[in-house]
Design an enzyme around this catalytic site. Structure first.
Site, PDB file in Angstrom:
ATOM      1  N   GLY A  64      45.103  54.892  29.848  1.00 24.61           N
ATOM      2  CA  GLY A  64      44.777  53.622  29.208  1.00 24.61           C
ATOM      3  C   GLY A  64      44.604  53.785  27.716  1.00 24.61           C
ATOM      4  O   GLY A  64      43.890  54.673  27.255  1.00 24.61           O
ATOM      5  N   GLY A 115      43.488  51.336  25.597  1.00 21.14           N
ATOM      6  CA  GLY A 115      42.658  50.276  25.034  1.00 21.14           C
ATOM      7  C   GLY A 115      41.714  50.886  24.007  1.00 21.14           C
ATOM      8  O   GLY A 115      41.941  51.994  23.514  1.00 21.14           O
ATOM      9  N   PHE A 116      40.622  50.192  23.712  1.00 26.29           N
ATOM     10  CA  PHE A 116      39.693  50.698  22.696  1.00 26.29           C
ATOM     11  C   PHE A 116      39.132  52.060  23.085  1.00 26.29           C
ATOM     12  O   PHE A 116      39.013  52.958  22.259  1.00 26.29           O
ATOM     13  CB  PHE A 116      38.562  49.697  22.479  1.00 26.29           C
ATOM     14  CG  PHE A 116      38.965  48.502  21.693  1.00 26.29           C
ATOM     15  CD1 PHE A 116      39.149  48.591  20.323  1.00 26.29           C
ATOM     16  CD2 PHE A 116      39.196  47.286  22.317  1.00 26.29           C
ATOM     17  CE1 PHE A 116      39.539  47.488  19.584  1.00 26.29           C
ATOM     18  CE2 PHE A 116      39.591  46.179  21.587  1.00 26.29           C
ATOM     19  CZ  PHE A 116      39.757  46.286  20.218  1.00 26.29           C
ATOM     20  N   GLY A 117      38.822  52.259  24.379  1.00 29.65           N
ATOM     21  CA  GLY A 117      38.265  53.530  24.825  1.00 29.65           C
ATOM     22  C   GLY A 117      39.260  54.666  24.706  1.00 29.65           C
ATOM     23  O   GLY A 117      39.024  55.652  24.005  1.00 29.65           O
ATOM     24  N   VAL A 162      50.606  54.331  36.422  1.00 31.88           N
ATOM     25  CA  VAL A 162      49.871  55.293  37.250  1.00 31.88           C
ATOM     26  C   VAL A 162      49.809  54.752  38.672  1.00 31.88           C
ATOM     27  O   VAL A 162      49.383  53.619  38.906  1.00 31.88           O
ATOM     28  CB  VAL A 162      48.443  55.506  36.715  1.00 31.88           C
ATOM     29  CG1 VAL A 162      47.677  56.447  37.631  1.00 31.88           C
ATOM     30  CG2 VAL A 162      48.489  56.041  35.295  1.00 31.88           C
ATOM     31  N   GLU A 209      35.689  30.596  23.263  1.00 32.24           N
ATOM     32  CA  GLU A 209      36.638  30.734  22.162  1.00 32.24           C
ATOM     33  C   GLU A 209      37.945  30.010  22.469  1.00 32.24           C
ATOM     34  O   GLU A 209      38.505  29.320  21.617  1.00 32.24           O
ATOM     35  CB  GLU A 209      36.881  32.226  21.875  1.00 32.24           C
ATOM     36  CG  GLU A 209      35.659  32.885  21.248  1.00 32.24           C
ATOM     37  CD  GLU A 209      35.790  34.389  21.105  1.00 32.24           C
ATOM     38  OE1 GLU A 209      35.105  34.944  20.221  1.00 32.24           O
ATOM     39  OE2 GLU A 209      36.537  35.014  21.869  1.00 32.24           O
ATOM     40  N   ASP A 228      35.336  49.407  29.789  1.00 31.90           N
ATOM     41  CA  ASP A 228      35.203  48.348  30.786  1.00 31.90           C
ATOM     42  C   ASP A 228      35.147  48.844  32.218  1.00 31.90           C
ATOM     43  O   ASP A 228      34.587  48.188  33.087  1.00 31.90           O
ATOM     44  CB  ASP A 228      36.436  47.439  30.669  1.00 31.90           C
ATOM     45  CG  ASP A 228      36.023  46.055  30.220  1.00 31.90           C
ATOM     46  OD1 ASP A 228      34.840  45.890  29.910  1.00 31.90           O
ATOM     47  OD2 ASP A 228      36.887  45.157  30.176  1.00 31.90           O
TER      48      ASP A 228
END
Lengths: 427, 427
Positions: A8, A10-12, A76, A167, A297
């Site tokens: 992944g 993403g941010f992590g 995966v 939002e 997450d």
């Protein structure tokens, strides 16, 4: 050479790859997309405020200066912690350390059958599909002669009063009142209804009560119908049925009510929470598998005071640095016992509602309106990956702020399967 | 009130709507897209130089200040000149004047079966699909172990040595050599082959011979294999068969060899040329139908010297102004005989090959290389619709010119039908 596999980008996952570096370790980053997505601004793509490329950056180019790092664009299939292997479409990868950063998708609380009728907002494709279908609904309304059908075409329901829902509702309201208002002859876009449905007593329930009230007022000013304490019983094609029996007919229904961790977590043999998040040790490793970490997450982490670490990007980035530190230390001094516990540093939380409208809680300070909006704007700009994107996003924002126009109101992909499906009668 | 119906919001239809205005006439503009497309830059979207929204503008917002003008996003099913009516999906429109500006699609010289294997480049969706599949081919090559398959993944064939083909081949060559070069571990993108196939003796055959030679040299410098006097016998999935019997295996095959006018022209009862263009009177009206005009790509028009007016945007815009003038004059003084003949004013022609590489023929002057490229750049910028887009495009260009990076290298839509089809085994 130790193999570290990161799942992944993403941010992590991306932060881990940016921070981790060790002469005796090679890192393989796997994502099924070729780009890192700045998810906090995804709702602006869905509401035609930004174009897709403004908030996405090719993973390879972000990490191109990293030695011993390989980026693979693959799916995966499975993870086998006991064999220390990750299964891809047509081969296996073995690892010494595994970092799970797969994030969450949209969750329907056991109602997967709602998905086709109420898409979520997690990927660029989701955002582009929502934008396409909302813009196209106005086009269809312009030529629609049946008043009931026209009203349905001009109704948007957003389910879930969390940050994303708030939002989205605010952005749709502005799109309709300021951007589309002048462009049609037969319909009056300002008459379009935007309904925000929240099951609990108030929107943004993670914020102090008075900020929720402020949010309600600001949404009301924008002409959004906020309906809290309202539960959804069923969702069918272009219709939301409430527990009260009331039926809301809407061409566009967007689901922002829940998330679900990647289904891959089910195969880890670890304990999961309701959303499928992995319950990790205080050091973020999996029980019985000190070589496997879950961050962002996808991890269920408790603070020392027993509260849960929220699923926001700062938390994911902090976890990435934490794990990067642990692995580096162990590679430097193998067999060293005792890993530090992860401590979440809450930088504050905010949500934007619209043009100069937002709420924010940063450290002790709680504020709303224009200043909260300015703060939101600059914080997001600062964290947006990639110089070019910052300029381009700032320009788009300035442009729509001063001209009330939007640059990304382009309907593409009408030949695509999903579009044809949904717009079948017209195309 | 006279009804004027305009079909197509390309350069011809849009220019007509911008220029025409008359107190006793209302205009209805119909297009199946919601945006006007700046087609001359479409190849830059396909080669990840620009993002889709940079070169497209919502038709409604371009024309929002026009009174008595209505924009409809609909499909035209049929045209009945004798009944003076246009048939849409679910109703008819009657007209006093009809302006056909439907443009051309991709034409396969009687081989429609080639289309799925060699897509053309006419719409934003075409460009996004080509970009997606070319970027994804490099991603697949990175993980491919079979050398033959890898070579196929890294081969791009462009069929047709006209401006579009030359510009695409040049842009792909730069994408591969400068942009992707640094980002991969296993493959060397600079090894990717780009083959430009042209049936006639030289590329850009509409330009003087020495400019074609200059084009060849400039393409050669970029590492494009130019093969003129080369004819295609058959195209199957990921394979081009030449009349010599040679087989070229390529993951991506792009068709830039021919155009075909909208099939709607067949139902007009007018004489057509090979590409299905309508042979119009000198005033651009249809034989036997003085109230119907054809402009732009869809019209077959001869200059007084017997040469054909080229299918380029300046010609389309000039025709639009010509027809707008005729209709205005007739509304002012009905029954006035004698319409002026359309005269094409050739502003010159140019094609860009790559970074500081181009050829141009403007009035008497013929030049190539950097200055031709500068001229090309600014002329296109000037004509690009919409202030915001100009800034944004200029920025993207400056960005990629100085950094050798590209901002639009985002693969989206992999869930889409066409993608799944083409990438079936992986997704």
């Amino acid at each position: 050479m130790k193999n570290i596999v990161v799942l992944g980008a993403g941010f992590g996952g991306l932060t881990f790859c940016q921070h981790f570096e060790h002469p005796s370790a090679s890192v393989t980053l796997i994502d099924r997309q070729n780009h890192h997505l700045f998810q906090p601004l995804l709702y602006q793509v869905a509401s035609a405020g930004l174009s897709a490329t403004d908030i996405a950056q090719p993973i390879r180019s972000i990490l191109s200066d990293k030695p011993n790092l390989m980026v693979l664009m693959e799916n995966v299939i499975a993870i086998h912690p006991d064999a220390k292997e990750v299964v891809l479409e047509n081969r296996q990868l073995n690892y010494d350390y595994l970092v799970l950063a797969l994030g969450c998708g949209t969750g329907y609380f056991g109602h997967p059958e709602w998905e086709p009728f109420a898409p979520g907002l997690k990927t660029l494709d989701d955002a582009l599909r929502i934008r396409r279908q909302i813009l196209f609904a106005f086009e269809k309304a312009e030529t629609e002669t049946d008043p009931a059908k026209r009203e349905q075409l001009l109704t948007i329901v957003v389910i879930g009063g969390g940050p994303t829902g708030v939002e989205l509702a605010g952005a749709f309201a502005e799109l309709r009142s300021h951007v589309l208002a002048r462009d049609f002859n037969h319909i009056d876009p300002t008459k379009a209804r935007i309904i925000l449905i929240e099951a609990s007593a108030r929107v943004l329930s993670h914020l102090p009560e008075h900020l929720s009230e402020s949010t309600n007022e600001q949404l009301h000013k924008l002409g959004v119908e906020v309906r809290s304490n309202t539960r959804v019983k069923d969702i069918t094609s272009q219709c939301v049925e409430l527990t009260t029996g009331e039926m809301i007919h809407a061409e566009n229904i967007i689901w922002a009510a829940g998330v679900a961790a990647s289904p891959l977590t089910k195969k880890l043999g670890a304990e999961l929470d309701r959303a499928g998040r992995v319950k990790v040790n205080p050091d973020l490793s999996l029980p019985n598998h000190p070589e496997v970490f879950a961050i962002g997450d996808i991890a269920f982490v408790l603070n020392e005071d027993g509260t849960q670490v929220p699923g926001v990007s700062p938390a994911a980035m902090q976890m990435a640095r934490h794990v990067s530190g642990i692995i580096r230390d162990e590679l430097n001094s193998p067999g060293s016992a005792g890993r530090p516990r992860f401590k979440y540093w809450d930088k504050g939380t905010m949500a934007t509602i619209g043009r100069s409208a937002a709420v924010a809680k940063i450290k002790g300070f709680e504020f709303d309106g224009f200043f909260a909006w300015l703060a939101w704007l600059f914080i997001h700009l600062i964290f947006l990956v990639g110089f070019r994107n910052k300029i381009s996003v700032l320009m788009s924002w300035a442009y729509s702020y001063f001209t009330y126009k939007r640059g990304s109101r382009i309907i593409t992909g009408l030949q695509n399967e999903d579009a044809v499906e949904k717009l079948g009668d017209t195309f």
